[in-house]
Design an enzyme around this catalytic site. Sequence first.
Site, mmCIF file in Angstrom:
data_model
loop_
_atom_site.group_PDB
_atom_site.id
_atom_site.type_symbol
_atom_site.label_atom_id
_atom_site.label_comp_id
_atom_site.label_asym_id
_atom_site.label_seq_id
_atom_site.Cartn_x
_atom_site.Cartn_y
_atom_site.Cartn_z
ATOM 1 N N TYR A 1 10.730 7.993 -10.256
ATOM 2 C CA TYR A 1 9.775 7.354 -9.344
ATOM 3 C C TYR A 1 9.801 8.035 -7.960
ATOM 4 O O TYR A 1 8.760 8.356 -7.384
ATOM 5 C CB TYR A 1 10.135 5.871 -9.235
ATOM 6 C CG TYR A 1 9.372 5.077 -8.218
ATOM 7 C CD1 TYR A 1 8.051 4.696 -8.444
ATOM 8 C CD2 TYR A 1 9.978 4.678 -7.023
ATOM 9 C CE1 TYR A 1 7.356 3.940 -7.500
ATOM 10 C CE2 TYR A 1 9.294 3.936 -6.078
ATOM 11 C CZ TYR A 1 7.982 3.564 -6.323
ATOM 12 O OH TYR A 1 7.302 2.824 -5.391
ATOM 13 N N ASP B 1 -8.482 -1.239 -9.656
ATOM 14 C CA ASP B 1 -7.169 -1.459 -10.288
ATOM 15 C C ASP B 1 -7.392 -1.576 -11.796
ATOM 16 O O ASP B 1 -8.547 -1.654 -12.240
ATOM 17 C CB ASP B 1 -6.529 -2.763 -9.751
ATOM 18 C CG ASP B 1 -5.007 -2.775 -9.904
ATOM 19 O OD1 ASP B 1 -4.518 -2.676 -11.054
ATOM 20 O OD2 ASP B 1 -4.303 -2.890 -8.894
ATOM 21 N N GLN C 1 25.592 -4.602 -2.471
ATOM 22 C CA GLN C 1 24.650 -3.519 -2.186
ATOM 23 C C GLN C 1 23.722 -3.965 -1.053
ATOM 24 O O GLN C 1 23.406 -5.148 -0.945
ATOM 25 C CB GLN C 1 23.862 -3.103 -3.451
ATOM 26 C CG GLN C 1 23.025 -4.153 -4.126
ATOM 27 C CD GLN C 1 23.789 -5.000 -5.155
ATOM 28 O OE1 GLN C 1 24.968 -5.297 -4.982
ATOM 29 N NE2 GLN C 1 23.114 -5.417 -6.213
HETATM 30 P P1 NAD Z 1 2.073 -3.436 -7.340
HETATM 31 O O1 NAD Z 1 2.669 -3.061 -8.662
HETATM 32 O O2 NAD Z 1 1.891 -4.871 -7.045
HETATM 33 O O3 NAD Z 1 0.683 -2.696 -7.136
HETATM 34 C C1 NAD Z 1 0.361 -1.470 -7.734
HETATM 35 C C2 NAD Z 1 -0.964 -1.654 -8.436
HETATM 36 O O4 NAD Z 1 -1.352 -0.414 -9.058
HETATM 37 C C3 NAD Z 1 -0.897 -2.702 -9.578
HETATM 38 O O5 NAD Z 1 -1.824 -3.734 -9.365
HETATM 39 C C4 NAD Z 1 -1.231 -1.898 -10.827
HETATM 40 O O6 NAD Z 1 -1.987 -2.612 -11.785
HETATM 41 C C5 NAD Z 1 -2.020 -0.733 -10.241
HETATM 42 N N1 NAD Z 1 -2.064 0.368 -11.209
HETATM 43 C C6 NAD Z 1 -1.044 0.807 -12.002
HETATM 44 N N2 NAD Z 1 -1.485 1.768 -12.824
HETATM 45 C C7 NAD Z 1 -2.808 1.954 -12.538
HETATM 46 C C8 NAD Z 1 -3.802 2.792 -13.071
HETATM 47 N N3 NAD Z 1 -3.519 3.636 -14.061
HETATM 48 N N4 NAD Z 1 -5.050 2.722 -12.561
HETATM 49 C C9 NAD Z 1 -5.355 1.840 -11.567
HETATM 50 N N5 NAD Z 1 -4.443 1.012 -11.026
HETATM 51 C C10 NAD Z 1 -3.188 1.055 -11.507
HETATM 52 O O7 NAD Z 1 2.990 -2.737 -6.227
HETATM 53 P P2 NAD Z 1 2.954 -2.833 -4.637
HETATM 54 O O8 NAD Z 1 4.249 -3.375 -4.215
HETATM 55 O O9 NAD Z 1 1.711 -3.488 -4.181
HETATM 56 O O10 NAD Z 1 2.931 -1.282 -4.252
HETATM 57 C C11 NAD Z 1 1.805 -0.607 -3.737
HETATM 58 C C12 NAD Z 1 2.189 0.844 -3.436
HETATM 59 O O11 NAD Z 1 3.264 0.883 -2.504
HETATM 60 C C13 NAD Z 1 2.655 1.605 -4.671
HETATM 61 O O12 NAD Z 1 2.201 2.953 -4.590
HETATM 62 C C14 NAD Z 1 4.168 1.589 -4.536
HETATM 63 O O13 NAD Z 1 4.768 2.667 -5.191
HETATM 64 C C15 NAD Z 1 4.334 1.647 -3.024
HETATM 65 N N6 NAD Z 1 5.624 1.078 -2.584
HETATM 66 C C16 NAD Z 1 5.833 -0.280 -2.599
HETATM 67 C C17 NAD Z 1 7.054 -0.783 -2.154
HETATM 68 C C18 NAD Z 1 7.334 -2.257 -2.101
HETATM 69 O O14 NAD Z 1 8.378 -2.634 -1.596
HETATM 70 N N7 NAD Z 1 6.477 -3.131 -2.607
HETATM 71 C C19 NAD Z 1 8.059 0.094 -1.738
HETATM 72 C C20 NAD Z 1 7.818 1.450 -1.755
HETATM 73 C C21 NAD Z 1 6.590 1.933 -2.163
#
Ligand code: NAD
Length: 324
Positions: free
Chosen positions: A148, A34, A219
């Site tokens: 997104y 990360d 919503q």
């Molecule tokens: P989060 O933001 O807590 O985790 C994403 C992580 O990716 C973060 O820790 C961030 O630092 C890291 N990151 C960002 N840019 C980076 C880079 N350039 N290099 C390395 N790491 C990087 O979000 P989350 O809720 O844990 O989501 C995890 C995945 O699930 C993501 O792909 C998100 O799009 C997907 N998602 C989550 C939800 C939800 O409800 N939480 C819903 C739909 C999709």
Amino acid sequence: MMQTRVLVTGAGGFIGHHLVSYLKKQGYWVKGVDIKTPEFSETDADEFELLDLRKWENCLRATREVDEVYALAADMGGMGYISVYQAEILRNNTLIDLQTLEASRRNGVKKLFYTSSACVYPEHLQLEANVTPLREQDAYPAQPQDAYGWEKLYSEIMCQHYSQQYKLETRIVRFHNIFGPYGTWEGGREKAPAALCRKIAYAKLSGAKEIEIWGDGEQTRSFCYIDDCLKGIYKLMLSDYPQPLNLGQDRMVTINELADMIMSIAGVQLQKKHVPGPQGVRGRNSDNNLLKQVLNWEPEISLEEGLSRTYPWIEKQVYTKLRG
Ligand code: NAD
């Protein structure tokens, strides 16, 4: 037998951090990557590296000597974030996803798990609060609301082509609002459940009488607790299903109802003040028929139960912050 070696990208984030612990419990050797370390507790990973996956050489380094990859890294947040930073999100996530996939292929990774989102679904199917649950096939013809969602859709396609053309199997999940403790709860990237828990905790601890809610609060969404999410991820990874699959709850509630549930867990009654703010689509729910068919399972932890495990953690964070 050699231990299977897995990489979790985004291991400093909400779901990634939990997933590392879950996979450790299943007996894997786990590497986490990360741009930040987990904010709220130590990682359980065998190895954790700070790497920016927008850079090609970092993707190559991260995916070296691993058998499987769980690709969770993404520039993401709640509506307040993804509705504003569209170009940045599109650029960052395209770089991360494209290069993680290609580096995995070059390094001989056998299987990659890609985390897509309910944000891929067309806006025109989500105009009413009482929306019809979204089936996987509804993603096309495509018209996601935000950059997104467009990026997630593109990366889903890329995963499917990679597994068709190369020896890299892919699994693709579309999450519907995952929530739980150890997730972002302030700062602008937090999502509705965490934001509401925070607002209610602040009001409770400071004696305020009201909380602000973006829009009229009518919503709708469905919300899935993190433990169910982890189980679903793992079941899908072990399955032989190569197409995108919903992972979420199919019980839809309004944001007002969500706030009421949290207030009842917190033991307070507050006025809801409706203010302008980004709300995303009007309604969204997951159709879980395919999920049940493919995994022979569906999320089982109720929203009330999930919130009652999440709220106390956020209240504790707020309490600590208020005490300075
Ligand atoms: P989060 O933001 O807590 O985790 C994403 C992580 O990716 C973060 O820790 C961030 O630092 C890291 N990151 C960002 N840019 C980076 C880079 N350039 N290099 C390395 N790491 C990087 O979000 P989350 O809720 O844990 O989501 C995890 C995945 O699930 C993501 O792909 C998100 O799009 C997907 N998602 C989550 C939800 C939800 O409800 N939480 C819903 C739909 C999709």
